[in-house]
Write a protein that holds these residues in place. Structure first.
Motif, PDB file in Angstrom:
ATOM      1  N   LEU A  60     -54.268 -31.264  10.831  1.00 37.80           N
ATOM      2  CA  LEU A  60     -52.947 -31.508  11.531  1.00 37.80           C
ATOM      3  C   LEU A  60     -52.481 -32.793  12.374  1.00 37.80           C
ATOM      4  CD1 LEU A  60     -51.147 -27.637  11.035  1.00 37.80           C
ATOM      5  CD2 LEU A  60     -50.968 -29.887   9.646  1.00 37.80           C
ATOM      6  N   TYR A  61     -53.388 -32.493  13.021  1.00 40.15           N
ATOM      7  CA  TYR A  61     -53.981 -33.343  14.276  1.00 40.15           C
ATOM      8  C   TYR A  61     -53.468 -34.978  14.082  1.00 40.15           C
ATOM      9  CZ  TYR A  61     -53.457 -30.161  18.305  1.00 40.15           C
ATOM     10  OH  TYR A  61     -53.069 -29.657  19.205  1.00 40.15           O
ATOM     11  N   ALA A  65     -51.536 -38.490  14.834  1.00 39.39           N
ATOM     12  CA  ALA A  65     -51.652 -39.645  14.692  1.00 39.39           C
ATOM     13  C   ALA A  65     -51.286 -40.864  14.003  1.00 39.39           C
ATOM     14  CB  ALA A  65     -53.602 -39.702  15.175  1.00 39.39           C
ATOM     15  N   TRP A  66     -52.224 -40.762  12.535  1.00 39.47           N
ATOM     16  CA  TRP A  66     -51.346 -41.324  11.553  1.00 39.47           C
ATOM     17  C   TRP A  66     -50.050 -41.546  11.212  1.00 39.47           C
ATOM     18  CZ3 TRP A  66     -48.770 -40.766   7.252  1.00 39.47           C
ATOM     19  CH2 TRP A  66     -49.107 -42.501   6.519  1.00 39.47           C
ATOM     20  N   ASP A 132     -39.868 -44.339   9.070  1.00 36.80           N
ATOM     21  CA  ASP A 132     -40.893 -44.606   7.601  1.00 36.80           C
ATOM     22  C   ASP A 132     -40.732 -43.408   7.286  1.00 36.80           C
ATOM     23  OD1 ASP A 132     -42.971 -45.334   6.482  1.00 36.80           O
ATOM     24  OD2 ASP A 132     -44.692 -43.894   8.002  1.00 36.80           O
ATOM     25  N   ARG A 133     -40.723 -43.348   6.074  1.00 38.49           N
ATOM     26  CA  ARG A 133     -40.319 -42.083   5.349  1.00 38.49           C
ATOM     27  C   ARG A 133     -41.639 -41.534   5.184  1.00 38.49           C
ATOM     28  NH1 ARG A 133     -35.796 -41.940   0.771  1.00 38.49           N
ATOM     29  NH2 ARG A 133     -34.278 -42.711   1.429  1.00 38.49           N
ATOM     30  N   ARG A 134     -42.670 -42.500   4.938  1.00 39.69           N
ATOM     31  CA  ARG A 134     -43.880 -41.499   4.826  1.00 39.69           C
ATOM     32  C   ARG A 134     -45.154 -40.982   6.172  1.00 39.69           C
ATOM     33  NH1 ARG A 134     -48.711 -45.747   1.840  1.00 39.69           N
ATOM     34  NH2 ARG A 134     -49.893 -43.614   1.833  1.00 39.69           N
ATOM     35  N   GLY A 135     -44.491 -41.506   7.031  1.00 37.38           N
ATOM     36  CA  GLY A 135     -44.484 -40.913   8.081  1.00 37.38           C
ATOM     37  C   GLY A 135     -44.102 -39.566   8.540  1.00 37.38           C
ATOM     38  N   THR A 136     -43.112 -39.088   7.980  1.00 36.32           N
ATOM     39  CA  THR A 136     -41.799 -38.396   8.651  1.00 36.32           C
ATOM     40  C   THR A 136     -42.432 -37.306   7.291  1.00 36.32           C
ATOM     41  OG1 THR A 136     -40.118 -39.449   8.741  1.00 36.32           O
ATOM     42  CG2 THR A 136     -39.457 -38.080   7.575  1.00 36.32           C
ATOM     43  N   ALA A 137     -42.536 -37.212   6.327  1.00 37.15           N
ATOM     44  CA  ALA A 137     -43.808 -36.995   4.843  1.00 37.15           C
ATOM     45  C   ALA A 137     -45.162 -36.140   5.877  1.00 37.15           C
ATOM     46  CB  ALA A 137     -43.564 -36.955   3.810  1.00 37.15           C
ATOM     47  N   ALA A 138     -45.515 -37.173   6.410  1.00 34.39           N
ATOM     48  CA  ALA A 138     -47.103 -36.577   7.067  1.00 34.39           C
ATOM     49  C   ALA A 138     -46.638 -35.576   8.025  1.00 34.39           C
ATOM     50  CB  ALA A 138     -47.269 -37.511   7.476  1.00 34.39           C
ATOM     51  N   ALA A 143     -44.922 -29.293  11.068  1.00 34.88           N
ATOM     52  CA  ALA A 143     -43.839 -28.002  11.718  1.00 34.88           C
ATOM     53  C   ALA A 143     -43.723 -26.962  11.169  1.00 34.88           C
ATOM     54  CB  ALA A 143     -42.435 -29.241  10.911  1.00 34.88           C
ATOM     55  N   ALA A 144     -44.157 -27.291   9.900  1.00 36.52           N
ATOM     56  CA  ALA A 144     -44.351 -26.193   9.017  1.00 36.52           C
ATOM     57  C   ALA A 144     -44.994 -25.391   9.681  1.00 36.52           C
ATOM     58  CB  ALA A 144     -44.996 -26.018   7.198  1.00 36.52           C
ATOM     59  N   TRP A 145     -46.658 -25.270  10.007  1.00 38.98           N
ATOM     60  CA  TRP A 145     -47.435 -24.791  10.601  1.00 38.98           C
ATOM     61  C   TRP A 145     -47.454 -24.351  12.054  1.00 38.98           C
ATOM     62  CZ3 TRP A 145     -51.955 -22.061   8.968  1.00 38.98           C
ATOM     63  CH2 TRP A 145     -52.910 -21.381  10.614  1.00 38.98           C
ATOM     64  N   CYS A 146     -46.489 -24.861  12.597  1.00 40.70           N
ATOM     65  CA  CYS A 146     -45.822 -24.362  13.537  1.00 40.70           C
ATOM     66  C   CYS A 146     -44.354 -23.214  13.459  1.00 40.70           C
ATOM     67  CB  CYS A 146     -45.045 -25.584  14.819  1.00 40.70           C
ATOM     68  SG  CYS A 146     -46.201 -26.231  15.393  1.00 40.70           S
ATOM     69  N   TRP A 147     -43.905 -23.725  12.660  1.00 38.60           N
ATOM     70  CA  TRP A 147     -42.849 -22.584  12.401  1.00 38.60           C
ATOM     71  C   TRP A 147     -43.824 -21.648  11.964  1.00 38.60           C
ATOM     72  CZ3 TRP A 147     -40.392 -26.756   8.740  1.00 38.60           C
ATOM     73  CH2 TRP A 147     -39.650 -27.262   9.831  1.00 38.60           C
TER      74      TRP A 147
END
Length: 163
Positions: A60-61, A65-66, A132-138, A143-147
């Protein structure tokens, strides 16, 4: 903007990796899953074993960064400033969770910190999505893990009868 025939700038990836690693190290410094306090906390049956957390957080980290490096390379100057601010706040809140939960020994403070991080995650996702859509998807697994972590914290708070 990089595209076909342009050179990719690696410095944003390195800068983002350093920022993410600093947040991870700062947060990890507060975590003690072997403490008597933590072992005695009432945890829901769906909480994974302690070894799962670093196993999940490492990729996740890396994706944070990516995503930040990739978005920086595609963003306009104002979008870059927004990205830096949003990511700085987010990584600060990310590290702060460990300190509010573990170091302060406060599930309630941890839950409050989780909720702030969740809001920040939505802001970072929105900021990245402008460039950036791919950056968003990454960022979606983060976010799911934080939820999920918020749900765990809420369950611990709900079952913790200590003052």
């Amino acid at each position: 903007m990089p595209g076909f025939g342009t050179e990719l700038n690696w410095r944003p990836y390195v800068g983002a990796a350093i920022a993410v690693a600093a947040a991870a190290a700062t947060g990890a410094a507060a975590v003690d899953t072997n403490s008597a306090w933590y072992r005695e906390l009432p945890k829901p049956p769906w909480q994974p074993p302690s070894w799962v957390f670093p196993t999940v957080w490492t990729p996740l980290y890396a994706t944070i960064a990516w995503s930040a490096g990739r978005t920086w390379n595609r963003a306009s100057e104002p979008e870059r400033r927004n990205l830096v601010v949003a990511l700085t706040v987010n990584l600060t809140l990310n590290a702060a969770w460990s300190w509010s939960f573990f170091a302060a020994r406060s599930p309630r403070a941890g839950l409050a910190s989780n909720l702030l991080l969740d809001v920040s995650n939505l802001h970072v996702i929105r900021t990245v999505s402008r460039s950036d859509r791919r950056g968003t998807a990454a960022l979606l697994p983060y976010a799911a893990w934080c939820w999920y972590a918020t749900a765990l914290s809420a369950a611990i708070v709900q079952h913790d009868r200590r003052p």
